[in-house]
Design a protein around this motif. Structure first.
Motif, PDB file in Angstrom:
ATOM      1  N   ASP A 289       0.842  -1.198   0.000  1.00 31.24           N
ATOM      2  CA  ASP A 289       0.000   0.000   0.000  1.00 31.24           C
ATOM      3  C   ASP A 289       0.877   1.248   0.000  1.00 31.24           C
ATOM      4  O   ASP A 289       2.056   1.198   0.346  1.00 31.24           O
ATOM      5  N   GLU A 290       0.242   2.368  -0.337  1.00 28.41           N
ATOM      6  CA  GLU A 290       0.925   3.674  -0.325  1.00 28.41           C
ATOM      7  C   GLU A 290       1.646   3.956   0.993  1.00 28.41           C
ATOM      8  O   GLU A 290       2.765   4.465   1.000  1.00 28.41           O
ATOM      9  N   ASP A 291       0.959   3.654   2.097  1.00 26.78           N
ATOM     10  CA  ASP A 291       1.490   4.058   3.404  1.00 26.78           C
ATOM     11  C   ASP A 291       2.388   3.002   4.053  1.00 26.78           C
ATOM     12  O   ASP A 291       2.788   3.137   5.199  1.00 26.78           O
ATOM     13  N   ALA A 292       2.712   1.963   3.303  1.00 31.03           N
ATOM     14  CA  ALA A 292       3.596   0.938   3.861  1.00 31.03           C
ATOM     15  C   ALA A 292       4.986   1.519   4.078  1.00 31.03           C
ATOM     16  O   ALA A 292       5.499   2.257   3.247  1.00 31.03           O
ATOM     17  N   ALA A 293       5.604   1.226   5.240  1.00 33.18           N
ATOM     18  CA  ALA A 293       6.911   1.815   5.534  1.00 33.18           C
ATOM     19  C   ALA A 293       7.932   0.794   6.052  1.00 33.18           C
ATOM     20  O   ALA A 293       9.133   1.018   5.965  1.00 33.18           O
ATOM     21  N   TRP A 294       7.448  -0.300   6.612  1.00 36.80           N
ATOM     22  CA  TRP A 294       8.351  -1.294   7.198  1.00 36.80           C
ATOM     23  C   TRP A 294       8.025  -2.687   6.679  1.00 36.80           C
ATOM     24  O   TRP A 294       6.891  -2.974   6.305  1.00 36.80           O
ATOM     25  N   VAL A 295       9.011  -3.551   6.718  1.00 40.47           N
ATOM     26  CA  VAL A 295       8.786  -4.946   6.369  1.00 40.47           C
ATOM     27  C   VAL A 295       9.347  -5.795   7.493  1.00 40.47           C
ATOM     28  O   VAL A 295      10.522  -5.685   7.843  1.00 40.47           O
ATOM     29  N   GLN A 296       8.469  -6.605   8.066  1.00 37.85           N
ATOM     30  CA  GLN A 296       8.895  -7.445   9.186  1.00 37.85           C
ATOM     31  C   GLN A 296       9.059  -8.891   8.717  1.00 37.85           C
ATOM     32  O   GLN A 296       8.189  -9.416   8.022  1.00 37.85           O
ATOM     33  N   PHE A 297      10.174  -9.492   9.102  1.00 37.33           N
ATOM     34  CA  PHE A 297      10.469 -10.871   8.733  1.00 37.33           C
ATOM     35  C   PHE A 297      10.299 -11.725   9.982  1.00 37.33           C
ATOM     36  O   PHE A 297      10.959 -11.482  10.991  1.00 37.33           O
ATOM     37  N   GLN A 298       9.412 -12.690   9.887  1.00 25.34           N
ATOM     38  CA  GLN A 298       9.118 -13.486  11.078  1.00 25.34           C
ATOM     39  C   GLN A 298       9.492 -14.943  10.890  1.00 25.34           C
ATOM     40  O   GLN A 298       9.224 -15.556   9.865  1.00 25.34           O
ATOM     41  N   SER A 299      10.114 -15.475  11.934  1.00 23.36           N
ATOM     42  CA  SER A 299      10.562 -16.863  11.942  1.00 23.36           C
ATOM     43  C   SER A 299       9.446 -17.783  12.428  1.00 23.36           C
ATOM     44  O   SER A 299       8.515 -17.334  13.104  1.00 23.36           O
ATOM     45  N   VAL A 300       9.556 -19.064  12.129  1.00 24.42           N
ATOM     46  CA  VAL A 300       8.594 -20.035  12.658  1.00 24.42           C
ATOM     47  C   VAL A 300       8.616 -20.030  14.189  1.00 24.42           C
ATOM     48  O   VAL A 300       7.671 -20.489  14.825  1.00 24.42           O
ATOM     49  N   THR A 301       9.685 -19.516  14.777  1.00 22.19           N
ATOM     50  CA  THR A 301       9.813 -19.507  16.237  1.00 22.19           C
ATOM     51  C   THR A 301       9.211 -18.266  16.878  1.00 22.19           C
ATOM     52  O   THR A 301       9.148 -18.170  18.107  1.00 22.19           O
ATOM     53  N   GLY A 302       8.816 -17.288  16.069  1.00 23.07           N
ATOM     54  CA  GLY A 302       8.316 -16.037  16.625  1.00 23.07           C
ATOM     55  C   GLY A 302       9.361 -14.934  16.620  1.00 23.07           C
ATOM     56  O   GLY A 302       9.054 -13.752  16.767  1.00 23.07           O
ATOM     57  N   TYR A 303      10.620 -15.320  16.477  1.00 18.86           N
ATOM     58  CA  TYR A 303      11.724 -14.347  16.353  1.00 18.86           C
ATOM     59  C   TYR A 303      11.421 -13.484  15.129  1.00 18.86           C
ATOM     60  O   TYR A 303      11.033 -13.989  14.077  1.00 18.86           O
ATOM     61  N   ARG A 304      11.590 -12.187  15.232  1.00 17.80           N
ATOM     62  CA  ARG A 304      11.286 -11.341  14.089  1.00 17.80           C
ATOM     63  C   ARG A 304      12.039 -10.030  14.142  1.00 17.80           C
ATOM     64  O   ARG A 304      12.452  -9.578  15.216  1.00 17.80           O
ATOM     65  N   TRP A 305      12.215  -9.433  12.963  1.00 15.48           N
ATOM     66  CA  TRP A 305      12.901  -8.145  12.877  1.00 15.48           C
ATOM     67  C   TRP A 305      12.377  -7.392  11.660  1.00 15.48           C
ATOM     68  O   TRP A 305      11.992  -8.002  10.678  1.00 15.48           O
ATOM     69  N   SER A 306      12.358  -6.054  11.755  1.00 13.24           N
ATOM     70  CA  SER A 306      11.867  -5.232  10.641  1.00 13.24           C
ATOM     71  C   SER A 306      12.985  -4.433   9.998  1.00 13.24           C
ATOM     72  O   SER A 306      13.929  -4.016  10.671  1.00 13.24           O
ATOM     73  N   LEU A 307      12.826  -4.215   8.720  1.00  9.49           N
ATOM     74  CA  LEU A 307      13.701  -3.302   7.985  1.00  9.49           C
ATOM     75  C   LEU A 307      12.811  -2.249   7.336  1.00  9.49           C
ATOM     76  O   LEU A 307      11.673  -2.544   6.969  1.00  9.49           O
ATOM     77  N   PRO A 308      13.333  -1.004   7.177  1.00  3.79           N
ATOM     78  CA  PRO A 308      12.578  -0.008   6.431  1.00  3.79           C
ATOM     79  C   PRO A 308      12.319  -0.537   5.014  1.00  3.79           C
ATOM     80  O   PRO A 308      13.164  -1.246   4.461  1.00  3.79           O
ATOM     81  N   LEU A 309      11.174  -0.191   4.466  1.00  3.84           N
ATOM     82  CA  LEU A 309      10.744  -0.758   3.183  1.00  3.84           C
ATOM     83  C   LEU A 309      11.814  -0.681   2.095  1.00  3.84           C
ATOM     84  O   LEU A 309      12.094  -1.675   1.421  1.00  3.84           O
TER      85      LEU A 309
END
Ligand SMILES: Nc1nc2c(c(=O)[nH]1)N[C@H]1C(S)=C(S)[C@@H](COP(=O)(O)O)O[C@H]1N2
Ligand SMILES: [Mo]
Length: 374
Positions: A289-309
């Motif tokens: 979408d227009e207002d999307a700003a971050w992308v979060q990567f999530q592991s099967v374990t729940g571990y996750r981290w975001s990077l700017p789009l």
């Protein structure tokens, strides 16, 4: 200047300087853990110079107070001070030892983890110590010109020692010589899956069942995607694949590669040719979408981290390393390759790519607690 100029500042100035040094060390130490690009190299330099200045300051302090410590006179307050002295000495010693190539095998952890652990305890003990003993130095003492000279001398000596250390390491050819600017040392580059397997805290899932696994692209996108392993251009020789997108035309995603360096905060780095798909291609297929700003990567374990789009687009979701399929320990079937980011951000066992407007703060907790529930 008085002829009997003594380099050692008055007691309260030493104490105040120690407090400032610990604050600087804590701030730069924590910042260094998320600094992976050479432009952030100064953080490591400031940390090192402040650490060396602390060695001098602490030596003065300990010389001054050591007579107070005798087994008979050890009340709770003094025991606390002794503990603070021991832990601080330990944090400094492990830091110096690391720089000169020291190693320590503590199971999943090493010398640098011990350094980080001790370093994080120091401010806690110091806070208790200050509650018990805090006294402000008088302003005239702090502003005194001779004291300014002393600060300059201590910091200058720290900076010189830090410079000299590089030369010494090289001349003595110690294991410390091949450090990156982050302090990390090389391990297993270009050796396929043969480089250290690390979990930041406790993440250690069973191997992912590839037949049941899907990679889902969700959140603020026009078309959510769910891709099976078979729908990815990840096999040997495959170069692209069509991704079905509901009632929109299928999108094609090409196999992509990237050479990138994984630099773990526990003190090693490893550079490889990673193969997989570009996150940007995946995002194009899903249409954020227009207002999307971050992308979060999530592991099967729940571990996750975001990077700017924008940065995420250029990252890779890797299924191969140096031509070999990724092993389970390294995150099979798919792991994030985030060039310029520290290793803990390279999420393993990725199953979801979530496009968001704001960064989810839960991930700051998840990277610490993921896997602790068993
Ligand atoms: N899901 C998950 N991903 C993770 C971790 C983790 O604990 N869980 N550890 C991170 C850390 S601290 C590092 S340094 C790298 C290590 O990758 P490797 O084990 O392939 O060397 O993975 C990162 N990705
Ligand atoms: Mo790491």
């Amino acid at each position: 200047m008085a002829p009997e100029f003594d380099l050692e500042p008055p007691p309260r100035v030493v104490d105040g300087s120690l407090l400032v040094a610990v604050v600087v060390l804590l701030a730069t130490g924590i910042t260094s853990l998320v600094s992976g690009r050479p432009s952030g190299g100064w953080v490591f330099d400031v940390h090192a110079v402040a650490g060396l200045a602390t060695v001098v300051l602490l030596a003065w302090k300990l010389r001054r107070v050591r007579h107070r410590i005798s087994p008979g006179a050890l009340d709770a307050t003094r025991a606390m001070s002794v503990l603070l002295g021991v832990v601080t000495t330990g944090a400094l010693a492990t830091g110096v030892w690391w720089v000169f190539g020291g190693r320590l095998d503590l199971g999943p952890w090493g010398l640098l983890n011990l350094h980080i652990g001790l370093g994080l305890v120091v401010p806690v003990l110091l806070a208790v110590h200050l509650r018990q003993r805090f006294a402000l130095p008088r302003r005239e003492t702090v502003a005194d010109r001779r004291n300014a000279l002393r600060y300059g001398a201590v910091l200058g000596a720290g900076a010189l020692a830090w410079r000299a250390q590089e030369t010494t390491s090289r001349v003595l050819d110690t294991a410390g010589a091949d450090r990156r600017f982050t302090g990390s040392r090389e391990d297993g580059s270009d050796a396929g899956n043969d480089f250290p397997v690390t979990s930041w805290v406790a993440d250690d899932p069973d191997p992912v069942d590839v037949d049941a696994w899907t990679l889902d692209v969700t959140g603020h996108v026009d078309t959510s995607l769910s891709l099976s392993a078979a729908a990815l251009p990840v096999g040997e020789g495959e170069s692209e694949t069509a991704i079905s997108r509901g009632d929109r035309d299928p999108a094609s995603v090409e196999a992509a590669g990237k050479r990138a360096l994984l630099d773990c905060t526990s003190g090693w780095y490893s550079e490889h040719d990673w193969g997989g798909i570009r996150v940007g291609d995946l995002l194009d297929a899903a249409a954020p979408d227009e207002d999307a700003a971050w992308v979060q990567f999530q592991s099967v374990t729940g571990y996750r981290w975001s990077l700017p789009l924008g940065e995420a687009r250029d990252a890779l979701l890797a299924t191969r390393v140096d031509g070999d399929p990724l092993s389970h320990g390294h995150g099979a079937p798919m792991r994030l390759v985030a060039p310029g980011r520290r290793g803990f951000q390279w999420v393993k066992w990725v199953e979801e790519v979530r496009v968001t407007r704001r960064r989810g703060l839960g991930e700051l907790v998840a990277v610490f607690v993921s896997g602790l529930d068993g």
